[in-house]
Design a protein around this motif. Sequence first.
Motif, PDB file in Angstrom:
ATOM      1  N   ARG A  26       4.671  -6.079 -10.285  1.00 60.97           N
ATOM      2  CA  ARG A  26       4.468  -7.046  -9.204  1.00 60.97           C
ATOM      3  C   ARG A  26       4.523  -6.377  -7.824  1.00 60.97           C
ATOM      4  O   ARG A  26       3.661  -6.608  -6.979  1.00 60.97           O
ATOM      5  N   LEU A  27       5.501  -5.515  -7.612  1.00 62.00           N
ATOM      6  CA  LEU A  27       5.640  -4.859  -6.310  1.00 62.00           C
ATOM      7  C   LEU A  27       4.503  -3.884  -6.024  1.00 62.00           C
ATOM      8  O   LEU A  27       4.059  -3.763  -4.882  1.00 62.00           O
ATOM      9  N   GLU A  54       1.420  -4.156  -7.016  1.00 58.88           N
ATOM     10  CA  GLU A  54       0.266  -4.967  -6.615  1.00 58.88           C
ATOM     11  C   GLU A  54       0.418  -5.489  -5.194  1.00 58.88           C
ATOM     12  O   GLU A  54      -0.521  -5.484  -4.404  1.00 58.88           O
ATOM     13  N   GLN A  55       1.620  -5.949  -4.839  1.00 54.20           N
ATOM     14  CA  GLN A  55       1.856  -6.447  -3.483  1.00 54.20           C
ATOM     15  C   GLN A  55       1.685  -5.341  -2.445  1.00 54.20           C
ATOM     16  O   GLN A  55       1.068  -5.554  -1.402  1.00 54.20           O
ATOM     17  N   MET A  56       2.218  -4.168  -2.732  1.00 54.22           N
ATOM     18  CA  MET A  56       2.109  -3.065  -1.773  1.00 54.22           C
ATOM     19  C   MET A  56       0.674  -2.558  -1.668  1.00 54.22           C
ATOM     20  O   MET A  56       0.237  -2.155  -0.591  1.00 54.22           O
ATOM     21  N   LYS A  57      -0.063  -2.587  -2.770  1.00 51.49           N
ATOM     22  CA  LYS A  57      -1.475  -2.197  -2.723  1.00 51.49           C
ATOM     23  C   LYS A  57      -2.247  -3.133  -1.788  1.00 51.49           C
ATOM     24  O   LYS A  57      -3.066  -2.672  -0.985  1.00 51.49           O
ATOM     25  N   GLU A  58      -1.979  -4.422  -1.886  1.00 52.68           N
ATOM     26  CA  GLU A  58      -2.649  -5.394  -1.016  1.00 52.68           C
ATOM     27  C   GLU A  58      -2.292  -5.154   0.447  1.00 52.68           C
ATOM     28  O   GLU A  58      -3.161  -5.166   1.314  1.00 52.68           O
ATOM     29  N   ARG A  59      -1.019  -4.967   0.730  1.00 47.90           N
ATOM     30  CA  ARG A  59      -0.570  -4.778   2.116  1.00 47.90           C
ATOM     31  C   ARG A  59      -1.123  -3.510   2.741  1.00 47.90           C
ATOM     32  O   ARG A  59      -1.341  -3.446   3.942  1.00 47.90           O
ATOM     33  N   VAL A  72       8.305   1.931  -4.955  1.00 47.97           N
ATOM     34  CA  VAL A  72       8.619   0.793  -5.814  1.00 47.97           C
ATOM     35  C   VAL A  72       9.684   1.172  -6.840  1.00 47.97           C
ATOM     36  O   VAL A  72      10.599   0.397  -7.104  1.00 47.97           O
TER      37      VAL A  72
END
Length: 120
Positions: free
Chosen positions: A75-76, A78-83, A109
Amino acid sequence: MGENGISYTLGEDSLYYLDLYLPEETEYPIGKYGMLRKTYLKEHRKGLYLELVIAGKLNEHLHQIDEECHQVMDRLVEQMKERQGMSEELKMQDQMVWVGRMNNIRTCVEEITLNKIVYR
Protein backbone atom coordinates in the motif's frame (compact mmCIF):
# COMPACT_ATOMS: atom_id res chain seq x y z
CA MET A 1 -1.58 -38.44 39.19
CA GLY A 2 -1.49 -36.13 42.18
CA GLU A 3 -4.35 -35.01 44.43
CA ASN A 4 -4.77 -31.81 42.44
CA GLY A 5 -5.23 -33.59 39.09
CA ILE A 6 -1.71 -32.81 37.88
CA SER A 7 0.47 -35.66 36.70
CA TYR A 8 4.06 -36.15 37.73
CA THR A 9 6.96 -38.24 36.47
CA LEU A 10 9.51 -39.88 38.75
CA GLY A 11 12.99 -38.79 37.72
CA GLU A 12 16.23 -40.75 37.95
CA ASP A 13 17.14 -38.73 41.04
CA SER A 14 14.01 -40.03 42.86
CA LEU A 15 12.30 -36.65 42.60
CA TYR A 16 8.89 -36.09 41.03
CA TYR A 17 8.66 -33.58 38.16
CA LEU A 18 5.55 -31.97 36.75
CA ASP A 19 4.48 -33.20 33.34
CA LEU A 20 4.39 -29.91 31.48
CA TYR A 21 3.62 -29.71 27.79
CA LEU A 22 3.41 -26.75 25.46
CA PRO A 23 0.18 -26.58 23.47
CA GLU A 24 0.25 -27.74 19.86
CA GLU A 25 1.00 -24.88 17.49
CA THR A 26 -0.29 -24.52 13.96
CA GLU A 27 2.58 -24.22 11.52
CA TYR A 28 2.46 -21.12 9.35
CA PRO A 29 5.10 -20.05 6.85
CA ILE A 30 7.28 -17.31 8.31
CA GLY A 31 9.05 -14.83 6.06
CA LYS A 32 11.67 -12.13 6.51
CA TYR A 33 9.57 -9.81 8.67
CA GLY A 34 8.33 -12.63 10.89
CA MET A 35 11.91 -13.71 11.54
CA LEU A 36 12.96 -10.13 12.28
CA ARG A 37 10.05 -9.86 14.74
CA LYS A 38 11.10 -13.11 16.44
CA THR A 39 14.66 -11.85 16.89
CA TYR A 40 13.37 -8.53 18.23
CA LEU A 41 11.05 -10.25 20.72
CA LYS A 42 13.83 -12.56 21.94
CA GLU A 43 16.26 -9.70 22.48
CA HIS A 44 14.04 -6.82 23.63
CA ARG A 45 10.60 -8.13 24.67
CA LYS A 46 11.42 -11.38 26.45
CA GLY A 47 8.20 -11.40 28.49
CA LEU A 48 5.98 -11.15 25.44
CA TYR A 49 8.10 -13.75 23.64
CA LEU A 50 7.73 -16.26 26.50
CA GLU A 51 4.02 -15.52 26.79
CA LEU A 52 3.51 -16.30 23.10
CA VAL A 53 5.62 -19.48 23.32
CA ILE A 54 3.78 -20.77 26.39
CA ALA A 55 0.37 -20.00 24.87
CA GLY A 56 1.41 -21.75 21.65
CA LYS A 57 0.79 -18.63 19.58
CA LEU A 58 4.28 -17.53 18.57
CA ASN A 59 4.15 -18.98 15.07
CA GLU A 60 0.71 -17.49 14.42
CA HIS A 61 1.87 -14.08 15.71
CA LEU A 62 4.96 -14.12 13.49
CA HIS A 63 2.87 -15.09 10.47
CA GLN A 64 0.42 -12.23 11.16
CA ILE A 65 3.28 -9.73 11.47
CA ASP A 66 4.76 -10.97 8.20
CA GLU A 67 1.42 -10.68 6.38
CA GLU A 68 0.72 -7.23 7.85
CA CYS A 69 4.14 -5.97 6.79
CA HIS A 70 3.63 -7.13 3.21
CA GLN A 71 0.20 -5.51 3.02
CA VAL A 72 1.42 -2.20 4.46
CA MET A 73 4.47 -2.17 2.20
CA ASP A 74 2.41 -2.79 -0.93
CA ARG A 75 0.00 0.00 0.00
CA LEU A 76 2.73 2.49 0.91
CA VAL A 77 4.78 1.78 -2.22
CA GLU A 78 1.75 2.54 -4.38
CA GLN A 79 1.00 5.74 -2.45
CA MET A 80 4.59 6.96 -2.68
CA LYS A 81 4.74 6.12 -6.39
CA GLU A 82 1.68 8.31 -6.96
CA ARG A 83 3.05 11.20 -4.89
CA GLN A 84 6.39 11.15 -6.69
CA GLY A 85 4.83 10.92 -10.13
CA MET A 86 6.22 7.49 -10.95
CA SER A 87 4.56 6.34 -14.15
CA GLU A 88 4.99 3.77 -16.86
CA GLU A 89 5.91 6.67 -19.13
CA LEU A 90 8.94 7.51 -16.97
CA LYS A 91 9.85 3.82 -16.94
CA MET A 92 9.84 3.78 -20.76
CA GLN A 93 11.78 7.06 -21.08
CA ASP A 94 14.54 6.52 -18.52
CA GLN A 95 14.70 3.11 -16.88
CA MET A 96 17.70 3.89 -14.70
CA VAL A 97 15.99 6.92 -13.12
CA TRP A 98 12.84 4.85 -12.60
CA VAL A 99 14.77 1.97 -10.98
CA GLY A 100 16.68 4.37 -8.73
CA ARG A 101 13.51 6.06 -7.53
CA MET A 102 11.75 2.72 -6.99
CA ASN A 103 14.68 1.42 -4.94
CA ASN A 104 14.55 4.60 -2.86
CA ILE A 105 10.80 4.22 -2.34
CA ARG A 106 11.10 0.56 -1.33
CA THR A 107 13.92 1.34 1.10
CA CYS A 108 11.94 4.15 2.73
CA VAL A 109 8.79 2.03 2.95
CA GLU A 110 10.69 -0.88 4.47
CA GLU A 111 12.20 1.40 7.12
CA ILE A 112 8.76 2.76 7.99
CA THR A 113 7.29 -0.74 8.14
CA LEU A 114 10.06 -2.08 10.36
CA ASN A 115 9.71 0.79 12.83
CA LYS A 116 5.89 0.81 12.94
CA ILE A 117 5.17 -2.93 12.92
CA VAL A 118 8.18 -5.17 13.57
CA TYR A 119 9.96 -3.14 16.27
CA ARG A 120 6.96 -2.05 18.33
